[in-house]
Design an enzyme around this catalytic site. Structure first.
Site, PDB file in Angstrom:
ATOM      1  CD  GLU A 169     -14.441 107.783  30.354  1.00 14.67           C
ATOM      2  OE1 GLU A 169     -13.915 108.881  30.612  1.00 14.67           O
ATOM      3  OE2 GLU A 169     -14.789 106.983  31.238  1.00 14.67           O
ATOM      4  CG  LEU A 224     -18.868 108.790  31.758  1.00 19.61           C
ATOM      5  CD1 LEU A 224     -17.403 108.824  32.070  1.00 19.61           C
ATOM      6  CD2 LEU A 224     -19.384 110.135  31.343  1.00 19.61           C
ATOM      7  CB  ALA A 225     -18.582 102.659  32.745  1.00 14.82           C
ATOM      8  CD  GLU A 226     -14.040 106.464  34.405  1.00 13.58           C
ATOM      9  OE1 GLU A 226     -15.114 106.173  34.982  1.00 13.58           O
ATOM     10  OE2 GLU A 226     -13.908 107.476  33.696  1.00 13.58           O
ATOM     11  CD  GLN A 230     -12.020 112.133  29.018  1.00  9.34           C
ATOM     12  OE1 GLN A 230     -12.895 112.621  29.735  1.00  9.34           O
ATOM     13  NE2 GLN A 230     -12.260 111.761  27.767  1.00  9.34           N
ATOM     14  CG  PHE A 231      -8.483 114.140  33.442  1.00 11.42           C
ATOM     15  CD1 PHE A 231      -7.579 115.198  33.515  1.00 11.42           C
ATOM     16  CD2 PHE A 231      -9.487 114.203  32.490  1.00 11.42           C
ATOM     17  CE1 PHE A 231      -7.675 116.292  32.660  1.00 11.42           C
ATOM     18  CE2 PHE A 231      -9.587 115.289  31.627  1.00 11.42           C
ATOM     19  CZ  PHE A 231      -8.681 116.339  31.711  1.00 11.42           C
ATOM     20  CB  ALA A 232      -4.381 110.010  36.917  1.00  7.93           C
ATOM     21  CG  ASP A 233      -7.608 113.665  38.865  1.00  8.40           C
ATOM     22  OD1 ASP A 233      -7.393 114.486  39.755  1.00  8.40           O
ATOM     23  OD2 ASP A 233      -6.938 113.622  37.815  1.00  8.40           O
ATOM     24  CB  ILE A 269      -7.623 105.648  37.878  1.00 10.40           C
ATOM     25  CG1 ILE A 269      -7.236 104.262  37.338  1.00 10.40           C
ATOM     26  CG2 ILE A 269      -7.052 105.875  39.286  1.00 10.40           C
ATOM     27  CD1 ILE A 269      -5.753 104.105  37.056  1.00 10.40           C
ATOM     28  CG  HIS A 329      -9.846 117.727  35.765  1.00 14.28           C
ATOM     29  ND1 HIS A 329     -10.877 118.172  36.558  1.00 14.28           N
ATOM     30  CD2 HIS A 329     -10.421 117.064  34.731  1.00 14.28           C
ATOM     31  CE1 HIS A 329     -12.030 117.804  36.012  1.00 14.28           C
ATOM     32  NE2 HIS A 329     -11.787 117.137  34.913  1.00 14.28           N
TER      33      HIS A 329
HETATM   34  C1  LIG Z   1     -15.611 109.284  36.469  1.00 16.38           C
HETATM   35  C2  LIG Z   1     -15.320 110.273  35.397  1.00 16.38           C
HETATM   36  N1  LIG Z   1     -14.803 109.871  34.219  1.00 16.38           N
HETATM   37  C3  LIG Z   1     -14.538 110.750  33.228  1.00 16.38           C
HETATM   38  C4  LIG Z   1     -14.785 112.091  33.396  1.00 16.38           C
HETATM   39  C5  LIG Z   1     -14.458 113.099  32.266  1.00 16.38           C
HETATM   40  N2  LIG Z   1     -15.712 113.680  31.760  1.00 16.38           N
HETATM   41  C6  LIG Z   1     -16.183 114.866  32.206  1.00 16.38           C
HETATM   42  S1  LIG Z   1     -17.686 115.222  31.536  1.00 16.38           S
HETATM   43  C7  LIG Z   1     -17.699 113.801  30.619  1.00 16.38           C
HETATM   44  C8  LIG Z   1     -18.863 113.495  29.738  1.00 16.38           C
HETATM   45  C9  LIG Z   1     -20.160 113.510  30.492  1.00 16.38           C
HETATM   46  O1  LIG Z   1     -21.218 113.245  29.607  1.00 16.38           O
HETATM   47  P1  LIG Z   1     -22.712 113.306  30.114  1.00 16.38           P
HETATM   48  O2  LIG Z   1     -22.862 112.500  31.351  1.00 16.38           O
HETATM   49  O3  LIG Z   1     -23.597 112.932  28.970  1.00 16.38           O
HETATM   50  O4  LIG Z   1     -22.949 114.816  30.533  1.00 16.38           O
HETATM   51  P2  LIG Z   1     -22.930 116.073  29.545  1.00 16.38           P
HETATM   52  O5  LIG Z   1     -21.584 116.720  29.705  1.00 16.38           O
HETATM   53  O6  LIG Z   1     -23.188 115.590  28.150  1.00 16.38           O
HETATM   54  O7  LIG Z   1     -24.038 116.972  30.019  1.00 16.38           O
HETATM   55  C10 LIG Z   1     -16.539 113.055  30.843  1.00 16.38           C
HETATM   56  C11 LIG Z   1     -16.212 111.779  30.168  1.00 16.38           C
HETATM   57  C12 LIG Z   1     -15.316 112.495  34.651  1.00 16.38           C
HETATM   58  N3  LIG Z   1     -15.577 113.787  34.913  1.00 16.38           N
HETATM   59  N4  LIG Z   1     -15.572 111.578  35.616  1.00 16.38           N
END
Ligand SMILES: Cc1ncc(C[n+]2csc(CCOP(=O)(O)OP(=O)(O)O)c2C)c(N)n1
Ligand SMILES: Cc1ncc(C[n+]2csc(CCOP(=O)(O)OP(=O)(O)O)c2C)c(N)n1
Ligand SMILES: [Mg+2]
Ligand SMILES: [Mg+2]
Lengths: 326, 338, 326, 338
Positions: free
Chosen positions: A29, A57-59, A81-84, A86, A128
């Protein structure tokens, strides 16, 4: 030798591996134009067109697709992106990546790296700041590394990319910019497996990795000023574990302290303590001691709570003192 | 967009795709071979010689039709545990299949480490499969991604049941494949049951193919007991994928002619009347009738074929049964690649 | 008291809890008409209309939906068909269920049970034989129980349903029909937490749970015939762990053996060994010893390989002998 | 089926739904309050007083419109981290919001344990949220399932971004909700970015609402900067859910008027020209204009309102800033419920 920080060392490692071998690519990501949220892949997107790929956005499929790619003659580096985060990929890592070589009786291999920024003390709150090594260091078929210095990080990153097995590459977020060190210009490797005695000592052995290695070194210095000689062993690789170096050190010092940031109970320190207790029993002059994060679900956001959670050089020094005095 | 069988030339009753008579006979041979092996497995199970059987019966046409549209040795396949017919077409031998059934050391899929029906062979580009359902769909997307990176033109084909489309991995993988227009064919073999759970408790849509709309990829529902329909639909999907136009979701409507596995008893949740009805859709019977109708396989020829296949399966069974079990010492092999 | 097997005891526990409290429901694959693949919920579908619910084939939402349901005044029992398939739900269990009470500062609670049939020796191969306790016993906020007898299974099941926290309820598949025992007709509970000394002894302490408890008892009998008195402690609950009973036993016998079927390295035995090594150090007359499954990805299908993997009464007796002779 | 805004009466320019003038003014007040608090948070962040801010700016209309269609104290909400406007409508006070920003002990969401914007309150039926995206969608389905079991008539509303629809949990949860026709509203706030990843690298479909077809539930795309459109669409979805007719997926097209968070710098991936364009869709400006146009809020009244709100936010900020931090000893509290 130029001095760079741990994050730059990892970037250099990725960059050089990608330059050397067109099969290497990065999937995660925001790794593209954004260069990753920590900027580890900054600049690589332009340099290696089509090989630094922004993932959805799909680990689970980040890891799962890299598994497939690894079985089709490429060398994927997945970035979590963050180990949490995973956790959604746990099934793909544990049930698939780690078991494919074994279940196919050696027919298929999964040469991939999963990079995961972990650890706290960076005001990241519950989700985080987590340490995840205990979950994965338990899994046969996986390799788990956790470098603490720029030199080791770059050398281990390259070894991980070349390794024919899935390697979980843990990067402590607080060390990214905090920890600087000399890294040679010429190509080199740090092998997966061997631990490294970062500070030799006589009176007791301390085993740590990641940020805690640096805190342990700091504490060891304090103890030195108090006349106690502490040996600090950087495990560097958690699986396969360098039991030989661990046991040799304890048999000599007769006292062992294991430090990690992860919750104490069920943490990987238990494995190390158990090995020492079973295989160095007759050499021990004191109880094998563990210092770990408290058994609360995770590290809170509020500064006083975060500080209360984090093992510190002070807490480590206190544990060393107690053990030395035993 | 959701296409349906009506959009493509399918039904053998219609003037199906122009396949050479020997190809049609070869297709039938594989269907019959799969059926014969499968039935033999159940006999061996009932006879206490094979502890576990999971069946391909009713899925043969869906798999043989699809596999014939792929290029052996070039394209990747990731079948699931009902994929017997597909792996036979891709090059696995009856003896190799039986070696897995008996968990013999020489089993090429896993050396007897996995349950039977977890086929895999690097040489044949049949990717090793596991038991957790749906994980292979993500691997298929990744194989397509790597092919794109390498600039190759192999396609990847994977199969799974309709229940498995409830898994997050199905969603994540199809979404990824669609975003990058990866060269993948996702074949859902919809037999309307996930062990005992009927389709209506698995999804609120009538067709699994309806799920394709969520990804912007074509979704096609095909009569999966019609081998020629399956061939034609898959051929078009393969062409599309090789052209770089992206993935396709193919829903093959099939029948599960047995219990879920030898550990299951489907009488507890499936009326025998239903099973009787399903048997009328037996793909092997159906294709045999088609071949006779079109004078492509005479009665004598068919009888001869059946005898050859039975002999082949007898030989495979004997060879596999006599093969040695794995040596306990090998338990520790292949934990890590050197 | 009627004698029933462990599977029937669990069914009775579920049945009685559902009869007593309309908030209790079961959600899992094939739990309905089919009564579950092991028949644990057999008959309950007809008895409790709308409360034995067949789930779609999706473990993450099986657990995730039960978390939500638990926050809306119901008491869900999620069934994971085989413990091996809990991996897709890892995120919901570890990041959600276990952390909700803590992260909401005590505002929200998740009173749910996750039942998971685990363990091998049943010809289930790599993916129907796994032990998963080490992954979850490490997680603060979760409770993990692993009963070995029908009495404990029924009593702990009821306690788990009533517990305001998420409880992972581990059922060893091989004990389902193999292990029979007396279960009183009247209502009772076995509390989550306390271990149980299933066989008192003097010369060494053995700690086990699930199927291994029975193998350990068998081995202890063998050793008794050889004049060695072995104390066998059934841990029953792995988190929270009954360290008091563990340490009291070892301080008396001075020797400890921990047995589990899960892979040795990073297994939960390491935690128990570490606790003993640190807190019973001065009482130990021998190295704390662990006997676990070998460090291979999982238990293979072929009988010779499965047998080679499984800890057996014989292997346990050998380890006891070695320790007793030390 | 995929409905679009055209299917429902929406645009304020049209003769929108008949809401009382004071209700419309109340809606505006909440939008303005959310905006004012949000802007204050950034000031505090720049001033070094708040370590982390994640913004609601551009999402206010989508949330206020939706929340006004829910019944406070009865219906469950599971907002995600941009949900400031929605939690204000559901009853959280500016002071409570600021207590979370400063991670104070009295923060009702988490006592300062979670990052700011992770709102929750059992009293208000705002369900505690975590950082891993998408998990709450499964919880929402489960809350609906429990409501069905209990025979109650509360509905559950959850929100998430478009990037989050790539997660397996989104798929599994919507599928479950559709199978059992659960009383749930799934609101996707589509701001076209997931941090730096644009929609086209997240999905191959034009609208998130297209994903609803995979579940057999209605999917509606709405202009999420139009508070009245959002109210009307959500009102219908809530009615539908309460009637027992099942869930709805609502895609609110919104704009992300800030960087992803205070840790992000969107100049690296988003042209400033684009941001300029987006600002023209500022939902607060838009609704203010609508109210003036319809003589529902005079200039003086608006000025007065802005002053009251600023005073309210000043007071909330001061109160929160002066509140004590958590005592380190409390680190060990609430690991387990008693
Ligand atoms: C499972 C997971 N993976 C990665 C992240 C890191 N992260 C936080 S917000 C984000 C983007 C989210 O995008 P979206 O769903 O479009 O919401 P928006 O912030 O655009 O409103 C990511 C990758 C997370 N919080 N949870
Ligand atoms: C992740 C996971 N959960 C549960 C199971 C147990 N299981 C094996 S097959 C099966 C049903 C699969 O149904 P479907 O996908 O329709 O395939 P079919 O067997 O009907 O061809 C289940 C639940 C599993 N193998 N993996
Ligand atoms: Mg099926
Ligand atoms: Mg977004």
């Amino acid at each position: 030798m130029p001095e760079i920080n741990l994050l730059e060392a990892i970037r250099q490692g990725i960059d050089e591996m990608m330059a050397d071998d067109a099969r290497v690519f990065v999937f995660g990501e925001d790794v593209g134009i954004r260069g990753g949220v920590f900027r580890v892949t900054e600049g690589l997107h332009a340099k290696y067109p089509g090989r630094i790929i922004d993932a959805p956005l799909a680990e689970s499929v980040i890891v799962g697709a890299c598994i497939g790619a690894a079985m089709n003659d490429t060398l994927p580096i997945a970035e979590i992106q963050f180990a949490d985060f995973i956790a959604p990929a746990f099934n793909q890592i544990v049930q698939e990546a780690a078991r494919i070589h074994y279940r196919s009786n050696g027919d298929w291999t999964v040469p991939m790296v999963i990079r995961a920024p972990y650890g706290g003390g960076i005001h990241g709150a519950l989700y985080h700041s987590q340490s995840i090594e205990a979950f994965f260091a338990h899994v046969p078929g996986l390799k788990v590394v956790a470098p603490a210095t720029p030199y080791d990080a770059k050398g281990l990153l390259k070894s991980a990319v070349e390794d024919p097995n899935p390697v979980l590459f843990l990067e402590h977020k607080k060390t990214y910019r905090l920890i600087k060190g000399q890294v040679p210009d010429e190509d080199y490797r740090v092998p997966i497996g061997p631990a490294d005695i970062k500070r030799p000592g006589e009176d007791l052995s301390v085993f740590a990795y990641g940020l805690m290695l640096h805190y342990a070194l700091e504490a060891a210095q304090t103890l030195a000023n108090e006349g106690v000689s502490v040996e600090v062993v950087d495990l560097r690789t958690l699986r396969p574990l360098d039991t030989r170096t661990i046991l040799t050190s304890v048999r000599r010092t007769a006292k062992a302290l294991i430090v990690h940031e992860d919750n104490l109970t069920g943490g990987f320190g238990g494995e190390i303590a158990a090995l020492i207790a079973e295989h160095a029993f007759e050499h021990l002059d004191a109880p094998v001691t563990r210092l770990g994060g408290p058994d609360v679900p995770a590290m809170p956001f509020a500064k006083p709570l975060e500080d209360a959670f984090m093992p510190s050089p002070g807490k480590i020094a206190a544990a060393m003192r107690k053990l030395a005095a035993y | 967009m959701t296409l349906t069988t009506s959009d493509v030339v399918l039904s053998p009753s219609g003037d199906g795709p122009s396949l050479a008579p020997e190809t049609l006979r070869e297709m039938f041979r594989f269907m019959l071979l799969a059926r014969t092996i499968d039935e033999r497995m159940w006999l061996l199970n009932r006879g206490g010689k094979a502890p576990f059987v999971i069946s391909c019966q009713g899925h043969e046409a869906a798999q043989v039709g699809a596999a014939f549209a792929l290029t052996r040795g070039k394209d990747f396949t990731l079948p699931y545990y009902r994929g017997l017919a597909s792996v036979l077409v891709m090059g696995m031998t009856p003896t190799e299949v039986m070696l897995a059934l008996f968990a013999r050391a020489a089993d090429p899929s896993s050396g007897g480490r996995q349950m039977p029906a977890h086929y895999g062979s690097r040489r044949l580009k049949i990717v090793t499969q596991s038991s957790p359902v749906g994980t292979q769909i993500a691997h298929a997307a990744g194989i397509g991604l790597a092919e794109r990176i390498k600039g190759g033109d192999a396609v990847v084909w994977t199969s799974f049941g309709e229940g498995t489309t409830s898994q997050g991995d199905f969603h994540e993988a199809l979404n990824l494949a669609a975003i990058h227009q990866l060269p993948a064919i996702f074949q859902c073999e919809n037999n309307e049951y996930a062990i005992s759970v009927p389709q209506k408790l698995q999804m609120a849509v009538a067709n699994v193919a309806d799920r394709a709309a969520a990804y912007g990829m074509p979704g096609i529902t095909v009569d999966g007991t019609d081998v020629l329909a399956m061939y034609e639909v898959t051929r078009r999907a393969v062409e599309r994928a090789r052209r770089g136009d992206g993935p396709t979701l193919i829903e093959a409507r099939v029948v599960r002619m047995t219990a879920h596995s030898s550990d299951d008893n489907d009488r507890t949740y499936r009326p025998s009347s239903e099973l009787k009805r399903l048997r009328q859709h037996d793909p092997v019977v159906r294709f045999a009738a088609y071949l006779q109708e079109h004078d492509l396989l005479g009665e004598d020829a068919e009888r001869e074929l059946r005898q050859t296949i039975i002999a082949e399966v007898d030989a495979a069974t004997d060879a596999a049964e006599q093969a040695p079990l794995p040596d306990p010492e090998t338990l520790y092999d292949h934990v890590y690649a050197p």
